[in-house]
Motif scaffolding. Structure first.
Motif, PDB file in Angstrom:
ATOM      1  N   GLU A 103       0.857  -1.190   0.000  1.00 56.86           N
ATOM      2  CA  GLU A 103       0.000   0.000   0.000  1.00 56.86           C
ATOM      3  C   GLU A 103       0.891   1.237   0.000  1.00 56.86           C
ATOM      4  O   GLU A 103       2.111   1.144   0.089  1.00 56.86           O
ATOM      5  CB  GLU A 103      -0.945  -0.021   1.200  1.00 56.86           C
ATOM      6  CG  GLU A 103      -1.948  -1.167   1.168  1.00 56.86           C
ATOM      7  CD  GLU A 103      -2.988  -1.067   2.280  1.00 56.86           C
ATOM      8  OE1 GLU A 103      -2.937  -0.106   3.065  1.00 56.86           O
ATOM      9  OE2 GLU A 103      -3.837  -1.975   2.357  1.00 56.86           O
ATOM     10  N   ASP A 106       2.553   5.802  -4.799  1.00 60.68           N
ATOM     11  CA  ASP A 106       2.318   7.107  -5.419  1.00 60.68           C
ATOM     12  C   ASP A 106       1.642   6.961  -6.773  1.00 60.68           C
ATOM     13  O   ASP A 106       0.926   7.865  -7.212  1.00 60.68           O
ATOM     14  CB  ASP A 106       3.651   7.844  -5.607  1.00 60.68           C
ATOM     15  CG  ASP A 106       4.374   8.071  -4.297  1.00 60.68           C
ATOM     16  OD1 ASP A 106       3.895   8.891  -3.500  1.00 60.68           O
ATOM     17  OD2 ASP A 106       5.408   7.405  -4.075  1.00 60.68           O
ATOM     18  N   LYS A 129      -7.099   0.754  -3.660  1.00 64.00           N
ATOM     19  CA  LYS A 129      -6.696   0.508  -2.268  1.00 64.00           C
ATOM     20  C   LYS A 129      -5.195   0.680  -2.085  1.00 64.00           C
ATOM     21  O   LYS A 129      -4.731   1.154  -1.028  1.00 64.00           O
ATOM     22  CB  LYS A 129      -7.117  -0.902  -1.861  1.00 64.00           C
ATOM     23  CG  LYS A 129      -6.711  -1.306  -0.451  1.00 64.00           C
ATOM     24  CD  LYS A 129      -7.128  -2.744  -0.152  1.00 64.00           C
ATOM     25  CE  LYS A 129      -6.677  -3.175   1.238  1.00 64.00           C
ATOM     26  NZ  LYS A 129      -7.048  -4.594   1.527  1.00 64.00           N
ATOM     27  N   ARG A 132      -1.677   5.657  -1.985  1.00 64.03           N
ATOM     28  CA  ARG A 132      -1.691   6.560  -0.840  1.00 64.03           C
ATOM     29  C   ARG A 132      -2.699   7.673  -1.113  1.00 64.03           C
ATOM     30  O   ARG A 132      -3.084   7.919  -2.262  1.00 64.03           O
ATOM     31  CB  ARG A 132      -0.312   7.157  -0.623  1.00 64.03           C
ATOM     32  CG  ARG A 132       0.145   8.090  -1.757  1.00 64.03           C
ATOM     33  CD  ARG A 132       1.326   8.930  -1.344  1.00 64.03           C
ATOM     34  NE  ARG A 132       1.829   9.743  -2.444  1.00 64.03           N
ATOM     35  CZ  ARG A 132       1.303  10.909  -2.837  1.00 64.03           C
ATOM     36  NH1 ARG A 132       0.224  11.398  -2.219  1.00 64.03           N
ATOM     37  NH2 ARG A 132       1.838  11.583  -3.843  1.00 64.03           N
ATOM     38  N   PRO A 133      -3.149   8.386  -0.082  1.00 59.65           N
ATOM     39  CA  PRO A 133      -3.968   9.573  -0.339  1.00 59.65           C
ATOM     40  C   PRO A 133      -3.198  10.549  -1.241  1.00 59.65           C
ATOM     41  O   PRO A 133      -2.031  10.862  -0.985  1.00 59.65           O
ATOM     42  CB  PRO A 133      -4.187  10.158   1.061  1.00 59.65           C
ATOM     43  CG  PRO A 133      -4.086   8.979   1.967  1.00 59.65           C
ATOM     44  CD  PRO A 133      -3.027   8.093   1.356  1.00 59.65           C
ATOM     45  N   GLY A 134      -3.841  10.986  -2.300  1.00 54.15           N
ATOM     46  CA  GLY A 134      -3.177  11.845  -3.274  1.00 54.15           C
ATOM     47  C   GLY A 134      -2.443  11.097  -4.361  1.00 54.15           C
ATOM     48  O   GLY A 134      -1.943  11.705  -5.307  1.00 54.15           O
ATOM     49  N   ARG A 196     -10.562  11.600  -7.814  1.00 51.20           N
ATOM     50  CA  ARG A 196     -10.817  13.004  -8.143  1.00 51.20           C
ATOM     51  C   ARG A 196     -10.035  13.386  -9.394  1.00 51.20           C
ATOM     52  O   ARG A 196      -9.103  12.711  -9.781  1.00 51.20           O
ATOM     53  CB  ARG A 196     -10.388  13.905  -6.977  1.00 51.20           C
ATOM     54  CG  ARG A 196     -10.967  13.500  -5.617  1.00 51.20           C
ATOM     55  CD  ARG A 196     -12.436  13.834  -5.499  1.00 51.20           C
ATOM     56  NE  ARG A 196     -12.981  13.449  -4.207  1.00 51.20           N
ATOM     57  CZ  ARG A 196     -12.888  14.164  -3.098  1.00 51.20           C
ATOM     58  NH1 ARG A 196     -12.234  15.320  -3.111  1.00 51.20           N
ATOM     59  NH2 ARG A 196     -13.442  13.735  -1.974  1.00 51.20           N
ATOM     60  N   ARG A 262      -6.879  11.005  -9.215  1.00 47.95           N
ATOM     61  CA  ARG A 262      -6.134  11.122  -7.974  1.00 47.95           C
ATOM     62  C   ARG A 262      -6.999  10.617  -6.814  1.00 47.95           C
ATOM     63  O   ARG A 262      -8.184  10.936  -6.725  1.00 47.95           O
ATOM     64  CB  ARG A 262      -5.747  12.575  -7.743  1.00 47.95           C
ATOM     65  CG  ARG A 262      -4.919  12.843  -6.487  1.00 47.95           C
ATOM     66  CD  ARG A 262      -4.818  14.347  -6.256  1.00 47.95           C
ATOM     67  NE  ARG A 262      -4.119  14.993  -7.343  1.00 47.95           N
ATOM     68  CZ  ARG A 262      -2.818  15.317  -7.312  1.00 47.95           C
ATOM     69  NH1 ARG A 262      -2.103  15.028  -6.237  1.00 47.95           N
ATOM     70  NH2 ARG A 262      -2.248  15.918  -8.333  1.00 47.95           N
ATOM     71  N   LYS A 263      -6.394   9.838  -5.936  1.00 49.93           N
ATOM     72  CA  LYS A 263      -7.101   9.346  -4.759  1.00 49.93           C
ATOM     73  C   LYS A 263      -7.274  10.469  -3.752  1.00 49.93           C
ATOM     74  O   LYS A 263      -6.339  11.214  -3.456  1.00 49.93           O
ATOM     75  CB  LYS A 263      -6.343   8.177  -4.132  1.00 49.93           C
ATOM     76  CG  LYS A 263      -7.116   7.481  -3.002  1.00 49.93           C
ATOM     77  CD  LYS A 263      -6.380   6.248  -2.519  1.00 49.93           C
ATOM     78  CE  LYS A 263      -7.140   5.519  -1.429  1.00 49.93           C
ATOM     79  NZ  LYS A 263      -6.437   4.291  -0.998  1.00 49.93           N
ATOM     80  N   ALA A 264      -8.479  10.589  -3.196  1.00 47.48           N
ATOM     81  CA  ALA A 264      -8.752  11.646  -2.225  1.00 47.48           C
ATOM     82  C   ALA A 264      -7.944  11.428  -0.952  1.00 47.48           C
ATOM     83  O   ALA A 264      -7.597  10.304  -0.588  1.00 47.48           O
ATOM     84  CB  ALA A 264     -10.241  11.646  -1.900  1.00 47.48           C
TER      85      ALA A 264
END
Length: 264
Positions: A103, A106, A129, A132-134, A196, A262-264
Motif C-alpha cells: 500500500e 504514489d 486501495k 496513498r492519499p493523493g 478526483r 487522484r485518490k482523495a
C-alpha cells in the motif's frame, strides 16, 4: 487474469515477445506522456500491474531512481527477468484475485490488462486501495467494440478477410470473459471508485509497421484457436498472413483509452 488453459495470449508463447515489442512501438509514447503529466519522479513508489514486457517498467525505474521503487507484477513474469533488480521488484501476482502487493503507492498503472481480467471490479478496487492519499491511478485499456475493424477501409477481398479474422479474434476474447467495451467505461469507473480530477483520452493508430507486426504475431499466436473454433481455416490464415506481409493494407488497432485520477 487467471492463468489457465483458456487464456488466449499467454507470455510463454513464442509470439509474446513480438507482441510486446509492437505494443512498445505503438503505445509507449502515449503512456510516457501521461506518466510525465502525472509527475512521476525521484523517490516515487510505483506499482506496474500486468507488466508483461519491460519497457514501461524500465522507464519508471529510471524516473524513480535509487530512492524509489517499482513493483512489477504479472501472472507470468517470464518476460521480466532482465529488469528484476533495484529499484524494480518483480512478483507473480493476480490482480483480480489477490490482495495488492503493498500500500501507499504514489502511482498505480495498468496497460491493456483489465479488459482481460475476469473480476475487473475487484482488480480496480485493489488498485485504488494500494494508492496513498493523493496517489495517482492511470489505467489504459482497449475498446475493440468502439472500433472493431482491422481494416477500417474495407475496399477489397484482402481487407474483407482481415476483418473476418479480426471478428473471430474478438469472439475468442469475448468467450473468455474479455469486456470488449471496457475502455470507454474507464472515466466513469474511476469516478465511481472515488477518484478526483478524472480525465481521459484515446489513441487510435490506423497504419504503422508496428500495427503490421502486431497483427502477424497475434494471428500466429491464436491460429490453432481460430481453426479449432471453426472461425477460420488454415488456408484463410495463410492467405491473410501473406497479405499482411505484402504490406499493401492499412491495419489499425482498437483504440486505447487512457484514464487517470487522484485518490482523495
Amino acid at each position: 487474469m487467471t492463468q489457465d488453459d483458456g487464456y488466449l495470449l499467454d507470455n510463454q508463447q513464442t509470439e509474446a515477445a513480438e507482441r510486446f515489442d509492437a505494443f512498445t512501438a505503438l503505445f509507449d509514447p502515449t503512456t510516457f506522456r501521461h506518466l510525465e503529466g502525472l509527475g512521476v519522479g525521484p523517490g516515487w513508489r510505483c506499482w506496474e500491474v500486468g507488466a508483461g514486457g519491460t519497457s514501461v517498467v524500465s522507464w519508471l525505474a529510471e524516473k524513480v531512481g535509487s530512492t524509489g521503487k517499482v513493483v512489477a507484477t504479472d501472472i507470468d513474469t517470464s518476460q521480466l527477468a532482465e529488469v528484476a533488480r533495484p529499484p524494480v521488484e518483480v512478483r507473480v501476482h493476480d490482480v483480480g484475485a489477490q490482495e495488492p502487493p503493498g500500500e501507499g503507492f504514489d502511482l498505480v498503472h495498468a496497460r491493456l490488462v483489465l479488459v482481460h481480467v475476469p473480476d475487473r471490479e475487484q482488480a480496480l478496487r485493489s488498485m485504488v486501495k494500494a494508492l496513498r492519499p493523493g496517489g495517482r491511478l492511470l489505467i489504459e485499456d482497449a475498446d475493440p467494440a468502439l472500433q472493431p475493424l482491422l481494416c477500417p477501409e474495407e475496399h477489397g477481398p484482402e481487407q474483407q478477410l482481415a476483418n473476418r479474422l479480426r471478428h473471430g479474434f474478438r469472439k475468442l476474447l469475448a468467450d473468455r470473459g474479455a469486456d470488449l467495451a471496457y475502455g470507454r467505461k474507464l472515466p466513469r469507473l474511476l469516478r465511481e471508485a472515488g477518484l478526483r480530477q478524472v480525465e481521459a483520452d484515446a489513441y487510435f493508430p490506423v497504419a504503422s509497421p508496428a500495427c503490421t507486426a502486431l497483427e502477424s504475431a497475434t494471428v500466429r499466436q491464436i491460429r490453432d484457436r481460430l481453426v479449432t473454433a471453426g472461425l477460420a481455416t488454415d488456408e484463410d490464415i495463410d492467405r491473410h498472413l501473406a497479405n499482411v506481409a505484402a504490406g499493401g493494407m492499412d491495419l489499425a488497432t482498437a483504440p486505447m483509452i487512457s484514464a487517470w485520477g487522484r485518490k482523495a
